[in-house]
Scaffold this motif. Structure first.
Motif, PDB file in Angstrom:
ATOM      1  N   VAL A   4       0.833  -1.207   0.000  1.00 41.35           N
ATOM      2  CA  VAL A   4       0.000   0.000   0.000  1.00 41.35           C
ATOM      3  C   VAL A   4       0.866   1.256   0.000  1.00 41.35           C
ATOM      4  N   PHE A   5       1.933   1.250   0.790  1.00 39.27           N
ATOM      5  CA  PHE A   5       2.777   2.433   0.934  1.00 39.27           C
ATOM      6  C   PHE A   5       4.066   2.330   0.103  1.00 39.27           C
ATOM      7  N   ALA A   6       4.051   1.466  -0.919  1.00 38.79           N
ATOM      8  CA  ALA A   6       5.242   1.250  -1.745  1.00 38.79           C
ATOM      9  C   ALA A   6       5.814   2.540  -2.331  1.00 38.79           C
ATOM     10  N   PRO A   7       4.990   3.453  -2.868  1.00 38.68           N
ATOM     11  CA  PRO A   7       5.584   4.678  -3.438  1.00 38.68           C
ATOM     12  C   PRO A   7       6.326   5.519  -2.403  1.00 38.68           C
ATOM     13  N   PHE A   8       5.812   5.541  -1.170  1.00 41.73           N
ATOM     14  CA  PHE A   8       6.440   6.347  -0.128  1.00 41.73           C
ATOM     15  C   PHE A   8       7.673   5.657   0.444  1.00 41.73           C
ATOM     16  N   ILE A   9       7.621   4.325   0.542  1.00 38.95           N
ATOM     17  CA  ILE A   9       8.786   3.571   1.005  1.00 38.95           C
ATOM     18  C   ILE A   9       9.922   3.707  -0.009  1.00 38.95           C
ATOM     19  N   THR A  11       8.055  -4.028  13.749  1.00 41.16           N
ATOM     20  CA  THR A  11       8.591  -2.982  14.615  1.00 41.16           C
ATOM     21  C   THR A  11       9.893  -2.409  14.044  1.00 41.16           C
ATOM     22  N   LEU A  12      10.732  -3.276  13.529  1.00 37.91           N
ATOM     23  CA  LEU A  12      12.001  -2.828  12.960  1.00 37.91           C
ATOM     24  C   LEU A  12      11.789  -1.942  11.731  1.00 37.91           C
ATOM     25  N   ILE A  13      10.811  -2.285  10.890  1.00 38.28           N
ATOM     26  CA  ILE A  13      10.515  -1.441   9.732  1.00 38.28           C
ATOM     27  C   ILE A  13      10.053  -0.057  10.189  1.00 38.28           C
ATOM     28  N   GLY A  14       9.233  -0.028  11.226  1.00 38.88           N
ATOM     29  CA  GLY A  14       8.744   1.244  11.743  1.00 38.88           C
ATOM     30  C   GLY A  14       9.855   2.164  12.211  1.00 38.88           C
ATOM     31  N   PHE A  15      10.928   1.588  12.743  1.00 38.46           N
ATOM     32  CA  PHE A  15      12.044   2.394  13.259  1.00 38.46           C
ATOM     33  C   PHE A  15      13.192   2.556  12.258  1.00 38.46           C
ATOM     34  N   MET A  16      13.073   1.973  11.087  1.00 45.38           N
ATOM     35  CA  MET A  16      14.180   1.967  10.135  1.00 45.38           C
ATOM     36  C   MET A  16      14.574   3.379   9.690  1.00 45.38           C
ATOM     37  N   PRO A  17      15.862   3.757   9.808  1.00 43.73           N
ATOM     38  CA  PRO A  17      16.326   5.052   9.293  1.00 43.73           C
ATOM     39  C   PRO A  17      16.181   5.109   7.773  1.00 43.73           C
ATOM     40  N   ILE A  54      -5.036   7.679   6.532  1.00 43.03           N
ATOM     41  CA  ILE A  54      -3.796   8.445   6.659  1.00 43.03           C
ATOM     42  C   ILE A  54      -3.699   9.491   5.554  1.00 43.03           C
ATOM     43  N   SER A  55      -4.144   9.137   4.345  1.00 47.66           N
ATOM     44  CA  SER A  55      -4.085  10.090   3.227  1.00 47.66           C
ATOM     45  C   SER A  55      -5.059  11.240   3.392  1.00 47.66           C
ATOM     46  N   ILE A  56      -6.105  11.036   4.220  1.00 48.39           N
ATOM     47  CA  ILE A  56      -7.045  12.125   4.518  1.00 48.39           C
ATOM     48  C   ILE A  56      -6.446  13.082   5.544  1.00 48.39           C
ATOM     49  N   VAL A  57      -5.838  12.497   6.573  1.00 47.76           N
ATOM     50  CA  VAL A  57      -5.315  13.294   7.682  1.00 47.76           C
ATOM     51  C   VAL A  57      -3.992  13.963   7.310  1.00 47.76           C
ATOM     52  N   LEU A  58      -3.153  13.275   6.552  1.00 42.60           N
ATOM     53  CA  LEU A  58      -1.819  13.783   6.229  1.00 42.60           C
ATOM     54  C   LEU A  58      -1.706  14.058   4.729  1.00 42.60           C
ATOM     55  N   ASN A  59      -0.880  15.028   4.365  1.00 45.29           N
ATOM     56  CA  ASN A  59      -0.603  15.242   2.947  1.00 45.29           C
ATOM     57  C   ASN A  59       0.520  14.300   2.507  1.00 45.29           C
ATOM     58  N   ASP A  60       0.800  14.279   1.203  1.00 48.00           N
ATOM     59  CA  ASP A  60       1.778  13.335   0.682  1.00 48.00           C
ATOM     60  C   ASP A  60       3.175  13.540   1.267  1.00 48.00           C
ATOM     61  N   GLN A 101       3.884  14.612   4.299  1.00 49.52           N
ATOM     62  CA  GLN A 101       3.883  14.076   5.657  1.00 49.52           C
ATOM     63  C   GLN A 101       3.889  12.548   5.651  1.00 49.52           C
ATOM     64  N   ILE A 102       3.141  11.969   4.715  1.00 49.77           N
ATOM     65  CA  ILE A 102       3.146  10.503   4.611  1.00 49.77           C
ATOM     66  C   ILE A 102       4.545  10.014   4.248  1.00 49.77           C
ATOM     67  N   GLY A 103       5.164  10.686   3.285  1.00 48.94           N
ATOM     68  CA  GLY A 103       6.501  10.291   2.869  1.00 48.94           C
ATOM     69  C   GLY A 103       7.539  10.484   3.947  1.00 48.94           C
ATOM     70  N   SER A 104       7.330  11.477   4.814  1.00 50.15           N
ATOM     71  CA  SER A 104       8.284  11.771   5.868  1.00 50.15           C
ATOM     72  C   SER A 104       8.186  10.781   7.027  1.00 50.15           C
ATOM     73  N   TRP A 105       6.953  10.536   7.509  1.00 51.49           N
ATOM     74  CA  TRP A 105       6.796   9.658   8.672  1.00 51.49           C
ATOM     75  C   TRP A 105       5.470   8.882   8.711  1.00 51.49           C
ATOM     76  N   GLY A 106       4.483   9.308   7.941  1.00 56.85           N
ATOM     77  CA  GLY A 106       3.167   8.675   8.020  1.00 56.85           C
ATOM     78  C   GLY A 106       3.141   7.223   7.589  1.00 56.85           C
ATOM     79  N   TRP A 107       4.033   6.840   6.671  1.00 57.31           N
ATOM     80  CA  TRP A 107       4.053   5.465   6.192  1.00 57.31           C
ATOM     81  C   TRP A 107       4.481   4.480   7.269  1.00 57.31           C
ATOM     82  N   ARG A 108       5.085   4.986   8.358  1.00 55.93           N
ATOM     83  CA  ARG A 108       5.531   4.100   9.438  1.00 55.93           C
ATOM     84  C   ARG A 108       4.389   3.666  10.363  1.00 55.93           C
ATOM     85  N   ILE A 109       3.295   4.417  10.363  1.00 53.89           N
ATOM     86  CA  ILE A 109       2.193   4.164  11.307  1.00 53.89           C
ATOM     87  C   ILE A 109       1.681   2.728  11.230  1.00 53.89           C
ATOM     88  N   PRO A 110       1.388   2.173  10.045  1.00 53.62           N
ATOM     89  CA  PRO A 110       0.843   0.807  10.000  1.00 53.62           C
ATOM     90  C   PRO A 110       1.745  -0.235  10.637  1.00 53.62           C
TER      91      PRO A 110
END
Length: 451
Positions: free
Chosen positions: A47-52, A112-118, A187-193, A195-204
């Motif tokens: 789902v978040f492939a473009p942002f990852i 969990t590791l993906i969520g924290f990945m630099p 997430i796409s409603i609450v955050l803009n692209d 913000q999703i690219g910066s940190w929103g993609w980590r939420i799931p």
């Protein structure tokens, strides 16, 4: 003197010979909950492939980044056969429940590791390498989870309803995907692209780690498969004594073929289903966003509707197979998808309704095949070798034909050959049709008779 079987109590099961017990139903629910959560995390990556891609790879070439992301997606699948074989042997020696407990812990840790990945900007190429390693770990765990679940649920199901119960394995796949896309839409409603690219993609991925604790608790209280307990003990179980005697001679679904032949036939049978599945659940939304200019929200929400339709269709297809047989329903999937794959992909443009129609039709047809994979595989392989045989055949097919489907489609599109990409799925559907024609009809077979 003839021994008389003790009467069944409300908590005992006939191992598929009669109605399901409350324990069976609770165990089904616990297994299903864990599988949904695992597939939710797995689908979140797609789902978040473009942002990852933007976060973890070189931003200088967007096509390269997207290809790299789907390449990592495919690598996760390529290690699934290894996980299926190793965990499958553990499940055949130590029990299905043991593997289902281990794999959900592994998936929670990886999430969990993906969520924290630099990101790539922070640590360079090591971000890409780290993501690859984690996806390998997830793929290994998924191979074991799929093998155990595809054995466990059919083994606790009543014979006459194994198709419907077995469809729950694919319900978990679609259910996890629906949750991932719903969350993506929110997430796409609450955050803009940005913000999703910066940190929103980590939420799931953070949410998956938390919810896995609930699933782990539920799975602790699952029963072990009675079929496994029978081969694990020299003494018959209470449940086996409670079975009514056979009124017809025992039959075997596959004893005339070597095991390796059945494994190859199952690989072929699964190929078209999994290739079409990952096209319509993991790739089309990214295609619509990246190449047709569809809005992120439009693509996510139409995909949610389409996959919800697939969720509804799954138990209906499974129940139909319990009435008319496995073969006719698989034929519907293979022929329908083979005919409609190319026209449906051609329908998609920047308007969300085009994706809605194409995805809904595609997903409902795919559901006809997906609903039956678990029951057919369990009815082909004997109990003592069931899990590792399924682990090898199913994971190998998904790795070769399913996990690579998004990458293959993306490669064709990137080289201006989008028109040719659909032939890949069409060819796989032909392979499914041929394999299913050779495999026996297994509707209602007693798993004790599978040799």
């Amino acid at each position: 003197m003839t021994a008389t079987a003790p009467p069944k109590t409300s908590t005992e099961t006939a191992s598929g010979a009669g109605p399901a017990s409350k324990t069976d139903v609770k165990s089904l629910g616990a297994s299903l909950t864990g599988q949904i959560l695992e597939w939710y995390e797995w689908s979140s990556y797609a789902v978040f492939a473009p942002f990852i891609a933007t976060a973890m790879f070189n931003k200088g070439d967007s096509t390269s980044a997207l290809l790299a992301t789907f390449g990592v997606f495919a690598v996760g699948f390529l290690v699934r056969p290894l996980g299926g074989i190793i965990f499958g042997r553990v499940a055949d020696k130590r029990g299905r429940k043991t593997v289902l407990m281990i794999t959900i812990i592994m998936m929670a840790v990886a999430s969990t590791l993906i969520g924290f990945m630099p990101t790539y900007e922070q640590i360079g190429i090591w971000a890409s390498v780290g993501l690859l390693i984690i996806r390998v770990l997830q793929g290994f765990a998924h191979g074991g989870e799929s093998a155990a679940a595809n054995s466990y649920i059919p083994e606790i199901a009543p014979n006459a309803h194994r198709g419907k119960w077995g469809s729950m394995v694919y319900v978990s796949i679609f259910g996890g995907s629906v949750i991932a896309y719903v969350l993506g839409g929110l997430i796409s409603i609450v955050l803009n692209d940005d913000q999703i690219g910066s940190w929103g993609w980590r939420i799931p991925f953070f949410l998956c780690a938390l919810s896995a604790c609930v699933a782990l608790y539920l799975r602790r209280h699952m029963k072990e498969s009675d079929h496994f307990k029978e081969i694990d003990s020299s003494e018959p179980s209470v449940e086996s004594l409670a079975r009514p005697p056979r009124t017809t001679p025992p039959t075997s679904s596959s004893n005339s073929r070597p095991a390796w032949v059945n494994i190859l036939l199952v690989v072929g049978m699964v190929s078209g289903v999994t290739g079409a599945h990952y096209t319509w659940t993991s790739y089309v939304s990214t295609y619509a966003i990246s190449h047709e200019g569809m809005s992120t929200q439009g693509a996510y929400w139409t995909t949610v509707v389409a996959q919800t339709a697939g969720l509804i269709a799954l138990p209906l297809w499974g129940g139909l197979s319990d009435r008319i047989g496995r073969k006719p329903v698989i034929y519907i999937c293979a022929v329908g998808m083979g005919i409609l794959q190319i026209p449906l992909m051609a329908l998609i443009d920047s308007r969300p309704w085009t994706l809605l129609i194409a995805s809904t039709v595609g997903v409902v047809i795919v559901a006809a095949g997906g609903a039956l994979l678990s029951s057919i595989m369990s009815e082909v392989f004997p109990t003592a070798q069931r899990t590792h045989s399924i682990g090898l055949a199913y994971s190998l097919s998904v790795a070769i034909f399913g996990g690579t489907a998004p990458y293959i489609y993306q490669w064709f599109v990137a080289h201006d050959l989008a028109w040719a990409s659909g032939f890949y799925v069409v060819a796989l559907c032909v392979l499914t049709l041929i394999s299913m024609y050779i495999l026996p009809e297994t509707k209602g077979v007693d798993l004790r008779d599978v040799k």
